[in-house]
Scaffold this active site. Structure first.
Site, PDB file in Angstrom:
ATOM      1  N   GLU A 185       1.735   2.679  -6.077  1.00 52.12           N
ATOM      2  CA  GLU A 185       0.578   2.202  -6.276  1.00 52.12           C
ATOM      3  C   GLU A 185      -0.382   3.435  -6.452  1.00 52.12           C
ATOM      4  O   GLU A 185      -1.329   2.790  -7.738  1.00 52.12           O
ATOM      5  CB  GLU A 185       0.119   1.037  -5.793  1.00 52.12           C
ATOM      6  CG  GLU A 185       0.967   0.070  -4.927  1.00 52.12           C
ATOM      7  CD  GLU A 185       0.129  -0.659  -3.983  1.00 52.12           C
ATOM      8  OE1 GLU A 185      -0.219   0.131  -2.963  1.00 52.12           O
ATOM      9  OE2 GLU A 185       0.905  -1.464  -3.753  1.00 52.12           O
ATOM     10  N   ALA A 223       1.084  -1.197  -0.075  1.00 53.12           N
ATOM     11  CA  ALA A 223       0.110  -0.242  -0.451  1.00 53.12           C
ATOM     12  C   ALA A 223       0.956   1.851   0.259  1.00 53.12           C
ATOM     13  O   ALA A 223       0.098   2.145   0.730  1.00 53.12           O
ATOM     14  CB  ALA A 223      -1.013   0.296   1.371  1.00 53.12           C
TER      15      ALA A 223
END
Length: 275
Positions: free
Chosen positions: A226, A25
């Protein structure tokens, strides 16, 4: 703008220790960076205290800047001071720890504050499609990404470029399908089509939006791993827009993702049937 990513707070993270949390993440710089900053702060405090004691000045009169340690009116090269501290048996290593503050989340009530901040971005894509074969090509892409106060603009721009092409593959060519016996048929590079260099547009422009993070992240930066993966939705929507031109933009093409050649042809046929 649409929030691209919310930095997920895996409760804690450490730097250079066993059993550290994963960097999933896009938390690598946020968590490990702050842990390293914490470790550096401890070392700095030790050196300041040693300098004050050695040169008989108050700790608040010690300044570390530009490779030099200023102790009142004295200026000592940083390397010399470190050597003195080493010989005086001052501990010159440290560990650091960081736990993202102010986070909470209740799964039952779906309430709380699970993220430290939002990252934003925008992208525009221009594509061309072949309505006879379903082939398509990305001609141009412009992307703007909110990296906060970027730690390294060159690396961050590269991250955005890579995430854009990766996300483009996710939305267009990377299809998983199984035969009637349940066997995965897209199991190798020969059948599972990831994007390559030739899929990058000739005209590819990526810029970072300077937006100092309001959250106390490392140097007020923002995650750039990301989140940009969602920017190539512009490619998928550009393909759908191109298909809509078959019906003079009167109908919304039923384009599924990933937008493979077959999916594009199916959507083209559907639009023609509507017309």
């Amino acid at each position: 703008g649409i929030p691209l990513s919310r930095v997920r707070a895996s409760a804690t993270d450490t730097s250079k220790v066993a059993n550290t949390s994963a960097t999933a993440a896009s938390t690598g710089a946020d968590l490990n960076g702050k842990a390293a900053q914490d470790a550096a702060g401890t070392l700095r405090k030790r050196l300041v205290e040693f300098t004050a004691k050695t040169y008989h000045c108050a700790p608040e009169d010690v300044v570390l800047a530009d490779g030099t340690v200023f102790a009142g009116e004295l200026a000592i090269p940083f390397a010399d001071l470190v050597q003195k501290a080493y010989l005086a048996r001052v501990q010159l290593w440290s560990d650091g720890f960081y736990a993202t503050p102010g986070l909470s989340w209740d799964r039952e009530t779906m309430s709380g504050n699970p993220f430290g901040y939002f990252a934003y971005g925008a992208a525009v894509a221009e594509v061309i499609i072949d309505t006879l074969t379903g082939e398509w090509k990305l001609l141009k892409a412009d992307a703007l990404y909110d990296a906060g106060n970027s730690l390294n603009p060159a690396i961050d721009v590269g991250q955005v470029e890579g995430a854009f092409i990766q996300g483009m593959g996710w939305l267009t060519t990377e299809e998983l399908w199984w035969n009637p016996n349940g066997k995965l048929m897209t199991h190798a590079p020969s059948t599972y089509k990831i994007p390559g260099v030739s899929d990058c547009p000739d005209n590819f422009n990526v810029r970072l939006f300077k937006n100092r993070n309001a959250f106390d992240s490392i140097h007020r930066s923002k995650a750039v791993g990301e989140p940009p993966l969602l920017l190539p939705f512009s490619v998928f929507l550009a393909i759908r827009d191109a298909i809509a031109s078959v019906g003079d933009y009167r109908f919304n093409p039923p384009l599924r993702a990933p937008a493979t050649g077959e999916a594009i042809l199916d959507a083209v046929d559907a639009v023609r049937a509507m017309a």
